[in-house]
Design an enzyme around this catalytic site. Structure first.
Site, PDB file in Angstrom:
ATOM      1  N   GLU A  54       0.885  -1.169   0.000  1.00  0.00           N
ATOM      2  CA  GLU A  54       0.000   0.000   0.000  1.00  0.00           C
ATOM      3  C   GLU A  54       0.918   1.213   0.000  1.00  0.00           C
ATOM      4  OE1 GLU A  54      -3.170  -0.058  -0.343  1.00  0.00           O
ATOM      5  OE2 GLU A  54      -3.587  -2.170   0.033  1.00  0.00           O
ATOM      6  N   LEU A  55       1.008   1.876  -1.141  1.00  0.00           N
ATOM      7  CA  LEU A  55       2.073   2.882  -1.304  1.00  0.00           C
ATOM      8  C   LEU A  55       1.511   4.295  -1.455  1.00  0.00           C
ATOM      9  CD1 LEU A  55       4.334   0.686  -3.640  1.00  0.00           C
ATOM     10  CD2 LEU A  55       4.313   0.808  -1.146  1.00  0.00           C
ATOM     11  N   CYS A  62      -2.499   9.036   2.624  1.00  0.00           N
ATOM     12  CA  CYS A  62      -2.207   8.598   1.257  1.00  0.00           C
ATOM     13  C   CYS A  62      -3.418   8.884   0.373  1.00  0.00           C
ATOM     14  CB  CYS A  62      -1.880   7.117   1.245  1.00  0.00           C
ATOM     15  SG  CYS A  62      -3.144   6.154   2.075  1.00  0.00           S
ATOM     16  N   SER A  83     -12.701   5.362   2.978  1.00  0.00           N
ATOM     17  CA  SER A  83     -12.150   4.234   3.738  1.00  0.00           C
ATOM     18  C   SER A  83     -13.222   3.535   4.563  1.00  0.00           C
ATOM     19  CB  SER A  83     -11.038   4.724   4.676  1.00  0.00           C
ATOM     20  OG  SER A  83     -10.054   5.359   3.908  1.00  0.00           O
TER      21      SER A  83
END
Ligand code: NAP
Length: 481
Positions: free
Chosen positions: A255-256, A289, A445
């Site tokens: 997960e970048l 992110c 999310s």
């Protein structure tokens, strides 16, 4: 040192073999709002990292053989404990990360949800049973725990990134070694204690905090007893780790970084778009992110959008997150704040017009929200993940060009769209190359949804029905029936 601010049940040692040990060296944890040292935690070396692997390996077979229902109940206990003590978790997040109280409560609640969701998923792993097309055998598939899972998490969501990995790994029957970020280890250690109290057997959860992430991780990944890596963090470190896992052909979930576009299309409702933009940009002070990183606004709406956005920013109270009246807290460190200041200087050199909003405390890692006007697509602010309260606005007059600009990045984690109506939002959303698209929403999310990116934003998905499969191997049994 201001240790008295920490909840009494906050451990500061290494969790190995179900016991807390002080380690041989110590590592200070600093409150970015006051710049005072909050606590010292153990500073693990390579030997400690490998001890954690031994502990996880010893615990693996019995844990994998534990009834799914029993694993589920331990995770459910963890959810109950965490929910009952949510304010302790939020306090730790605020103190070591700097974010505002409401953001911390939001994160802690989201984090606890992973324990609940994966307690439910632990008992629902389905296999397959079918005849082969040639009729010569029966194809049976099942899913088995991968083994020891190494989990590495970043500082921006110290609770949620830990539970998003620990919960599915444990649900799948894996045992774990967690390495949290150096700047925010306390929350992860607290989560470890929650799992211990919830009944996780010794060795199923091991936590190593360290100032040497490179050597410790390299040794752990080179160890043949480790089966899989789950990493959340920056794209450059993700690539470095992928090179290491390639040496052992380890499965890895990544997960970048992100560079999320936020599109405000012709005819969009400006008030709704600003409300969504406030959440997409300002949650966590922009250190997410998923944070909207660049705003593409139709020229007919640009003035109204920037004016109203600015007014919302001006109404935010900025200061230490521990004061619940503050809406925007500190960045995680002075270094992180200075990185954002550097990006703003670059933006000005690139021709952007800086528009700082409001006052911030002089002491501590604070930075005022900045709108940046007259930004050209292709300039640094539209290319680089800012990770702070910076709002670059690019205007457009043609929808196709806006979509092209939105997709013009090596990242593909999330995109946001506000259009004239849902139909336009969905149509445009389906043309965006991102793992997640928020339509008329500022936040997506959800423990029950697949979280993850396309392109250089990552590999694999966390949460939802996919998350547990990152920790399972598919096995095929062929049988002549
Ligand atoms: P980072 O520098 O990549 O660090 C992430 C983790 O990797 C930390 O635990 C860090 O330890 C560790 N690490 C650093 N060097 C390492 C090495 N050589 N070998 C093994 N581990 C190493 O990222 P960050 O600055 O903490 O976090 C921000 C980044 O995370 C952003 O790019 C953000 O977009 C991304 N992120 C992505 C998601 C997602 O779900 N896609 C979610 C949250 C954040 P130390 O703390 O000791 O350096």
């Amino acid at each position: 040192m201001t240790t008295s601010l920490l909840p009494p049940s906050t451990p500061t040692g290494l969790l190995i073999g179900g016991e807390w040990s002080p380690g041989r060296a110590r590592l200070p944890v600093v409150d970015p709002a006051t710049l005072e040292t909050l606590a010292e935690v153990a500073d693990a070396d390579v030997g400690d990292g490998l001890d954690a692997v031994s502990s996880a390996r010893d615990a693996f077979e019995p844990w994998a053989a534990t009834r799914p229902r029993a694993r589920a109940e331990i995770l459910r206990n963890a959810f109950e404990i965490m929910t009952a003590e949510i304010e302790d978790c939020a306090r730790l997040i605020v103190l070591e990360n700097g974010k505002a109280w409401n953001d911390a409560i939001g994160e802690a609640t989201y984090a606890a949800e992973f324990f609940r969701w994966f307690s439910e998923e632990a008992v629902r792993v389905a296999g397959g049973f079918r005849e082969s097309p040639g009729g010569d055998k029966t194809i049976i598939t099942d899913h088995v725990a991968a083994g020891v899972a190494y989990l590495i998490t970043p500082w921006n969501f110290p609770a949620a990134m830990a539970t998003r990995k620990l919960a599915p790994a444990l649900a799948a029957g894996c045992t774990t070694v967690l390495k949290p970020a150096e700047q925010t280890p306390l929350t992860a250690l607290w989560v470890g204690e929650v799992l211990r109290r919830a009944g996780a057997p010794a060795g199923t959860v091991n936590i190593v905090t360290t100032s040497q992430p490179g050597p410790v991780s390299e040794a752990i990944l080179a160890d043949r007893r480790v089966a899989t890596l789950s990493f959340t963090g920056s794209t450059p470190i993700g690539k470095l780790l992928l090179a290491q896992t390639a040496q052992r052909v380890l499965t890895s979930s990544m997960e970048l970084g992100g560079n999320a576009p936020f599109l405000v299309l012709e005819g969009a409702d400006v008030d709704e778009a600003v409300a969504g933009a406030m959440v997409a940009k300002m949650r966590n002070g922009g250190a997410a992110c998923t944070a909207a990183n660049r705003f593409y606004v139709h020229e007919s709406l640009a003035e109204a959008f920037t004016g109203r956005f600015r007014a919302e920013l001006a109404a935010m109270a900025v200061g230490p997150g521990i004061d619940r009246a503050n809406d925007l807290g500190a960045m995680v460190s002075l270094d992180e704040r200075d990185k954002i200041v550097g990006l703003l200087e670059q933006a000005e050199q690139d021709g952007g017009r800086l528009d700082p909003v409001g006052e911030v405390p002089e002491h501590g890692a604070f930075i005022a929200p900045h709108m940046v006007h007259d930004v050209a697509h292709g300039s640094t602010l539209t290319r680089q993940e800012v990770f702070g309260p910076v709002i670059p606005v690019v205007t457009f007059d043609d929808q196709d060009t806006a979509i092209e600009m939105a997709n013009d990045t090596e990242y593909g984690l999330i995109s946001y769209v506000y259009g004239r109506d849902k139909g336009v939002g969905i149509q445009v959303g389906r043309r965006l190359r991102a793992g997640m698209v928020a339509i008329d929403r500022g936040v997506l999310s959800d423990a029950a949804a697949p979280f993850g990116g396309m392109k250089e934003s990552g590999l694999g998905r966390e949460g939802g029905f996919h998350g547990i499969h990152e920790f399972l191997e598919t096995r095929y049994l062929g049988v002549t029936w």
